[in-house]
Design an enzyme around this catalytic site. Structure first.
Site, PDB file in Angstrom:
ATOM      1  N   SER A  29      10.919  33.161   8.337  1.00 23.17           N
ATOM      2  CA  SER A  29      11.260  33.740   7.038  1.00 23.17           C
ATOM      3  C   SER A  29      11.023  35.246   7.064  1.00 23.17           C
ATOM      4  O   SER A  29      10.099  35.732   7.731  1.00 23.17           O
ATOM      5  CB  SER A  29      10.411  33.102   5.938  1.00 23.17           C
ATOM      6  OG  SER A  29      10.533  33.808   4.716  1.00 23.17           O
ATOM      7  N   SER A  30      11.839  35.968   6.323  1.00 17.21           N
ATOM      8  CA  SER A  30      11.663  37.414   6.253  1.00 17.21           C
ATOM      9  C   SER A  30      10.343  37.803   5.601  1.00 17.21           C
ATOM     10  O   SER A  30       9.870  38.936   5.781  1.00 17.21           O
ATOM     11  CB  SER A  30      12.826  38.054   5.494  1.00 17.21           C
ATOM     12  OG  SER A  30      12.895  37.563   4.165  1.00 17.21           O
ATOM     13  N   CYS A  31       9.726  36.868   4.861  1.00 17.97           N
ATOM     14  CA  CYS A  31       8.429  37.188   4.245  1.00 17.97           C
ATOM     15  C   CYS A  31       7.319  37.260   5.288  1.00 17.97           C
ATOM     16  O   CYS A  31       6.192  37.660   4.962  1.00 17.97           O
ATOM     17  CB  CYS A  31       8.082  36.176   3.156  1.00 17.97           C
ATOM     18  SG  CYS A  31       7.699  34.517   3.754  1.00 17.97           S
TER      19      CYS A  31
ATOM     20  N   TYR B 124       3.264  30.770   2.592  1.00 17.07           N
ATOM     21  CA  TYR B 124       4.482  30.391   3.301  1.00 17.07           C
ATOM     22  C   TYR B 124       4.658  31.243   4.551  1.00 17.07           C
ATOM     23  O   TYR B 124       5.025  30.735   5.625  1.00 17.07           O
ATOM     24  CB  TYR B 124       5.688  30.549   2.377  1.00 17.07           C
ATOM     25  CG  TYR B 124       6.987  30.079   2.990  1.00 17.07           C
ATOM     26  CD1 TYR B 124       7.179  28.739   3.289  1.00 17.07           C
ATOM     27  CD2 TYR B 124       8.020  30.971   3.248  1.00 17.07           C
ATOM     28  CE1 TYR B 124       8.376  28.295   3.837  1.00 17.07           C
ATOM     29  CE2 TYR B 124       9.207  30.540   3.805  1.00 17.07           C
ATOM     30  CZ  TYR B 124       9.386  29.203   4.096  1.00 17.07           C
ATOM     31  OH  TYR B 124      10.564  28.768   4.659  1.00 17.07           O
TER      32      TYR B 124
ATOM     33  N   LYS C 144       4.950  29.828   8.462  1.00 16.38           N
ATOM     34  CA  LYS C 144       6.130  30.057   9.296  1.00 16.38           C
ATOM     35  C   LYS C 144       5.797  30.884  10.542  1.00 16.38           C
ATOM     36  O   LYS C 144       6.422  30.729  11.594  1.00 16.38           O
ATOM     37  CB  LYS C 144       7.231  30.740   8.486  1.00 16.38           C
ATOM     38  CG  LYS C 144       7.708  29.960   7.272  1.00 16.38           C
ATOM     39  CD  LYS C 144       8.049  28.509   7.580  1.00 16.38           C
ATOM     40  CE  LYS C 144       9.293  28.352   8.424  1.00 16.38           C
ATOM     41  NZ  LYS C 144       9.636  26.922   8.623  1.00 16.38           N
TER      42      LYS C 144
ATOM     43  N   HIS D 261      13.981  30.039  -5.380  1.00 11.17           N
ATOM     44  CA  HIS D 261      14.041  31.446  -5.006  1.00 11.17           C
ATOM     45  C   HIS D 261      14.871  32.212  -6.033  1.00 11.17           C
ATOM     46  O   HIS D 261      15.545  31.625  -6.883  1.00 11.17           O
ATOM     47  CB  HIS D 261      14.646  31.606  -3.616  1.00 11.17           C
ATOM     48  CG  HIS D 261      13.701  31.233  -2.518  1.00 11.17           C
ATOM     49  ND1 HIS D 261      13.910  30.166  -1.679  1.00 11.17           N
ATOM     50  CD2 HIS D 261      12.525  31.793  -2.122  1.00 11.17           C
ATOM     51  CE1 HIS D 261      12.914  30.085  -0.811  1.00 11.17           C
ATOM     52  NE2 HIS D 261      12.063  31.054  -1.059  1.00 11.17           N
TER      53      HIS D 261
END
Length: 323
Positions: free
Chosen positions: A108-110, A137, A141, A181
């Site tokens: 994930s980009s987070c 999260y 990931k 989201h």
């Protein structure tokens, strides 16, 4: 991949899983193997091991996991960690033992630092702390992503490919405003406001953060493209983005226009914004010959048509009943 190759898609009823199946069907793949959660509990290591021993899939796209927005991350941090870490490690360990040819895992980009140079290149991971509002999260990931890289390094192979798509959207998404989201949550809220005749909608934050959105069909296309590569360098994950971002305010106005909501938008600045910007550097996957095909306006319009047909009618019926 040959058309008689076995492909396993976990979490096929969700946003990315369903897009992958549409992509495979369109390409004529005859033997995709799928399991619903009721049929295979990916948090149960024994069930996962038995499945891989029985089926011996050649290609795995792991599209299962717990996802959600800021509110979900803040309310259920332990659940995000428990579920995602268990699913990833169970599947990765069983896939390695079964000798899969290629596996794709979604990061994930987070995972990128909150304060990160833009666009975010893959080697920027772990150069700073992720955004606190999505930390559970992000950590879960990161565990799966670096487990893939560890297997590749120890086995002297490139079988495990962690990818980092930016914010995904499309049909079969979660549209619950409390757990979805931002894009799908906005779509649901504007649709409900249009049906109920609400004069205004209150939205979280300032609207200034910028985000990059990738249609699930483009993500599925990128995954199939990667599985078809003879050799993929995976010392770091591979970003999947479209190369453009928009502010949340611009996104809200675009969605409201497509939905047909004409009321006002009010921004609650007491609520968190999240990371100021998340734009991916997708030069690596582009160097492999992949390009996105779905524009944001086209993708939102397509997604809203699906939403109205499959989800929005229920909202309309509830509003009619309350009237």
């Amino acid at each position: 991949m040959k058309h008689d190759a076995v492909t396993y898609v976990a979490g096929h009823a969700g946003l990315i899983g369903s897009a992958v199946l549409r992509r495979l069907e369109r390409d004529g793949y005859r033997t995709p193997i799928t399991r619903r959660r009721s049929e295979l509990d990916l948090q149960n290591s024994k069930q996962v091991s038995e499945f891989f021993e029985e089926v011996h899939p050649e290609y795995v796209i792991l599209a299962a996991g717990r996802v959600g927005g800021i509110m979900e991350n803040q309310t259920f941090p332990a659940d995000f960690m428990d579920e995602n870490v268990a699913i990833q490690l169970n599947v990765l360990k069983a896939a390695r033992k079964a000798g899969v040819r290629r596996l794709i895992l979604f990061g994930s980009s987070c995972m990128y630092p909150k304060e990160c140079s833009q666009p975010m290149a893959e080697d920027a991971l772990l150069s700073g702390k992720p955004e606190p509002t999505s930390l559970p999260y992000a950590i879960s990931k990161l565990v799966g992503t670096y487990q893939c890289l560890a297997y590749n390094k120890q086995d002297h192979d490139t079988r495990f490919i962690p990818v980092i798509p930016n914010s995904a959207y499309g049909p079969h998404d979660n549209y619950d405003p409390k757990s979805a989201h931002v894009l799908s949550a906005l779509m649901a809220r504007f649709h409900q406001a249009k049906v109920s005749g609400a004069e205004s909608v209150v939205l979280w934050g300032s609207g200034s953060p910028r985000r990059e959105f990738v249609h699930a069909d483009d993500i599925a296309d990128a995954c199939v493209h990667l599985l078809r590569q003879d050799e993929v360098a995976v010392e770091v994950p591979i970003n999947i983005g479209v190369g453009q971002d928009v502010s949340i305010k611009e996104l809200a106005e675009l969605i409201a226009g497509i939905v047909g909501y004409r009321g006002g938008l009010t921004w609650d600045r007491t609520k968190p914004d999240g990371a100021p910007r998340k734009l991916l550097d997708s030069a690596r996957i582009q160097s492999l010959g992949w390009r996105p095909k779905v524009t944001l306006a086209e993708g939102i319009a397509d997604t809203y048509r699906w939403y109205v047909d499959h989800v929005g009618k229920e909202t309309s019926q509830v509003c009619e009943a309350r009237a």
